[in-house]
Design an enzyme around this catalytic site. Structure first.
Site, PDB file in Angstrom:
ATOM      1  N   ASP A 187      -2.849 -10.194   6.085  1.00 42.69           N
ATOM      2  CA  ASP A 187      -2.984 -11.645   5.925  1.00 42.69           C
ATOM      3  C   ASP A 187      -3.156 -12.436   7.210  1.00 42.69           C
ATOM      4  O   ASP A 187      -3.947 -13.343   7.300  1.00 42.69           O
ATOM      5  CB  ASP A 187      -1.730 -12.213   5.252  1.00 42.69           C
ATOM      6  CG  ASP A 187      -1.282 -11.393   4.075  1.00 42.69           C
ATOM      7  OD1 ASP A 187      -1.913 -10.377   3.788  1.00 42.69           O
ATOM      8  OD2 ASP A 187      -0.299 -11.792   3.447  1.00 42.69           O
ATOM      9  N   GLU A 423       9.633  -3.220   7.433  1.00 32.11           N
ATOM     10  CA  GLU A 423       8.287  -3.636   7.001  1.00 32.11           C
ATOM     11  C   GLU A 423       7.261  -3.359   8.108  1.00 32.11           C
ATOM     12  O   GLU A 423       6.150  -2.934   7.849  1.00 32.11           O
ATOM     13  CB  GLU A 423       8.333  -5.124   6.658  1.00 32.11           C
ATOM     14  CG  GLU A 423       7.101  -5.656   5.956  1.00 32.11           C
ATOM     15  CD  GLU A 423       7.243  -7.132   5.593  1.00 32.11           C
ATOM     16  OE1 GLU A 423       8.305  -7.738   5.873  1.00 32.11           O
ATOM     17  OE2 GLU A 423       6.280  -7.690   5.033  1.00 32.11           O
TER      18      GLU A 423
HETATM   19  C1  2M8 Z   1       2.214  -9.529   2.571  1.00 29.92           C
HETATM   20  O1  2M8 Z   1       1.517 -10.527   1.845  1.00 29.92           O
HETATM   21  C2  2M8 Z   1       2.203 -11.521   1.062  1.00 29.92           C
HETATM   22  C3  2M8 Z   1       1.138 -12.290   0.299  1.00 29.92           C
HETATM   23  O2  2M8 Z   1       0.467 -11.449  -0.574  1.00 29.92           O
HETATM   24  C4  2M8 Z   1       3.013 -12.501   1.879  1.00 29.92           C
HETATM   25  O3  2M8 Z   1       2.833 -12.570   3.092  1.00 29.92           O
HETATM   26  O4  2M8 Z   1       3.831 -13.224   1.285  1.00 29.92           O
HETATM   27  C5  2M8 Z   1       1.167  -8.558   3.144  1.00 29.92           C
HETATM   28  O5  2M8 Z   1       1.738  -7.698   4.090  1.00 29.92           O
HETATM   29  C6  2M8 Z   1       0.519  -7.761   2.017  1.00 29.92           C
HETATM   30  O6  2M8 Z   1      -0.356  -6.776   2.507  1.00 29.92           O
HETATM   31  C7  2M8 Z   1       1.563  -7.116   1.108  1.00 29.92           C
HETATM   32  O7  2M8 Z   1       0.930  -6.551   0.017  1.00 29.92           O
HETATM   33  C8  2M8 Z   1       2.620  -8.133   0.650  1.00 29.92           C
HETATM   34  C9  2M8 Z   1       3.780  -7.462  -0.072  1.00 29.92           C
HETATM   35  O8  2M8 Z   1       4.265  -6.393   0.685  1.00 29.92           O
HETATM   36  O9  2M8 Z   1       3.145  -8.851   1.757  1.00 29.92           O
END
Ligand code: 2M8
Length: 454
Positions: A187, A423
């Site tokens: 993102d 993470e």
């Molecule tokens: C992160 O994305 C979410 C939005 O979809 C966020 O930032 O709130 C990213 O690392 C994405 O790749 C990942 O799928 C998600 C959940 O782990 O978090």
């Protein structure tokens, strides 16, 4: 091969350490299991995410076939009738404000194409799913249940790929575009910086909102408020256009074709061909799709001047030349040319991603260590992520780059041993950031260990 033994120098000790790590990884996945699927993390991400679930299913398939299948099937229960697989399927038992943007933001049930009984987002994420389904199938011990799983999943996967190639290819170049940084999976990557910089949010068009992510995370780790405003503005515009891709591709300033989504589409199309063969269907259309995407990537994403794959911004008609880990993802294509493999291996081994051995570091940073926008701890701007490590590792292995692949796998294992199932990680110190007990970190460590067994 993956160097687990080399980490401790004693084969048996490392075997014991490896099996302890394996059990710890399984415990993380079990703690994040919520009945039909796995949450990425209990605190920050309390719903089901699309590509997270595909990674988790791959890891789980080594020891729990039933949950691995359920993971993918519950995600596809959220598939829309136009074929899109939403990037989040919301858990109705979780309070609506536990994550932003939640179900009351996306309002998927206002749109006829969305599933009847589930709330979802309207965006998508990288198409890892057909590959994950095939990997899960290949490790099943009950052949008839595994075949039934393939039979249920195959038409859904075909519809998913058709959606990407029909609805997400506004200029008919044979490649799938993303319409939001959240769709990239990376993102906050500097890869999107140029596109985001050119977005001026017209007065009055940014809905009022409150970030939830900062409640559970350090603001120094997460995207800035300015980036978040743009994320929310783009998402709100898509929702306002009722998730009509044709319309949003015409109007949106963010229509980007990237190497990760398209390389995974090749990998997954080849998986679909294998699934078709197993089911007695014709594999040729899927093989044809893979080779057409390969050619289109070479034509539109390859920059001969830098010998590197980049992401063209269709709205500005130019390649965005940021050196990020995205440029290595064409390795996922088993048919990548020798020239392409060599160029990626050269970049991956260069000091901007892999400084000389003397300097302590871990592979593979998500962004150029010497880049202006590099940040060792901010979300996707430099830290090492285990899912992108795993993608690069699998790509290197399939192209016979075993030494470099072993370095990547060693980094993955060392990071987790040092800092836990975080993470993401500082590429120099190895410190862990973001959520703890993170599901894809645990799942992919399982795959690295299991695949590395003699
Ligand atoms: C992160 O994305 C979410 C939005 O979809 C966020 O930032 O709130 C990213 O690392 C994405 O790749 C990942 O799928 C998600 C959940 O782990 O978090």
């Amino acid at each position: 091969m993956i160097g687990l033994a080399s980490a401790s120098g004693d084969g048996r000790a490392s075997e014991i350490a490896g099996s302890e790590l394996l059990e710890a990884a399984k415990a993380v996945l079990d703690a994040n299991w919520v009945g039909r699927s796995t949450v990425p993390s209990r605190d920050l991400y309390p719903h089901q995410w699309s590509w997270d679930s595909a990674f988790v299913a791959i890891g789980r398939s080594w020891y729990d076939q039933e949950r691995a299948q359920a993971e993918l099937e519950s995600l596809f229960a959220g598939q829309w009738s136009d074929g899109r697989v939403p990037h989040i399927v919301f858990n109705p038992d979780v309070p609506a404000d536990a994550y932003f943007p939640g179900p009351t933001f996306w309002r998927s049930s206002d749109v006829p194409d969305s599933p009847v009984r589930l709330e979802t987002s309207g965006l998508v994420q990288p198409p890892l799913h057909a590959w994950a389904v095939l990997e899960v199938h290949d490790r099943a011990s009950d052949p008839s249940a595994a075949r039934a799983f393939l039979e249920r999943m195959y038409p859904k996967l075909v519809a998913w790929h058709r959606y990407l190639l029909e609805h997400r290819d506004p200029e008919r170049i044979g490649l799938a575009a993303i319409l939001h940084p959240w769709e990239s999976g990376l993102d906050n990557s500097p890869a999107w910086e140029d596109a985001l910089r050119h977005i001026d949010i017209p007065a009055g068009l940014l809905p009022a909102y409150e970030r939830r992510d900062l409640v559970n995370a350090d603001p120094a780790d997460r995207p800035t408020d300015a980036a978040y405003d743009r994320f929310v503005y783009l998402a709100d515009a898509y929702r306002g256009g009722r998730y009509d891709d044709g319309r949003i591709c015409r109007m949106s300033p963010f229509v980007i074709v990237g190497p990760l989504v398209n390389a995974l589409l090749i990998r997954s199309s080849l998986a679909l061909a294998a699934i078709a063969e197993l089911l007695g269907d014709d594999p040729e259309p899927h093989r044809g799709a893979a080779s057409a995407i390969r050619h289109a990537m070479k034509e539109h994403l390859w920059d001969p001047q830098h010998a590197r794959y980049y992401s063209p911004n269709l709205k500005r008609g130019q390649l965005m030349r940021e050196a990020s880990i995205l440029s290595f993802m064409p390795l996922l294509d088993p048919g990548l040319s020798a020239q392409g493999v060599q160029a990626i291996v050269r970049d991956l081994s260069a000091p901007c991603f892999h400084p000389p051995e003397a300097a302590q570091h871990y592979l593979v940073p998500s962004y150029d260590l010497t880049g202006e926008l590099f940040d060792p701890r901010r979300y996707w701007r430099g830290p090492v992520w285990i899912n992108t490590d795993w993608l690069v590792w699998r790509g290197l292995l399939q192209h016979g780059q075993v030494d470099l692949a072993a370095h990547v796998a060693d980094s993955t294992i060392e990071l987790v041993r040092r800092s836990g199932f975080r993470e993401y990680f500082d590429p120099f110190s190895g410190a862990g950031y973001g959520s703890g007990d993170f599901a894809w970190t645990a799942a992919l460590v399982i795959d690295v260990i299991e695949r590395g067994r003699p």
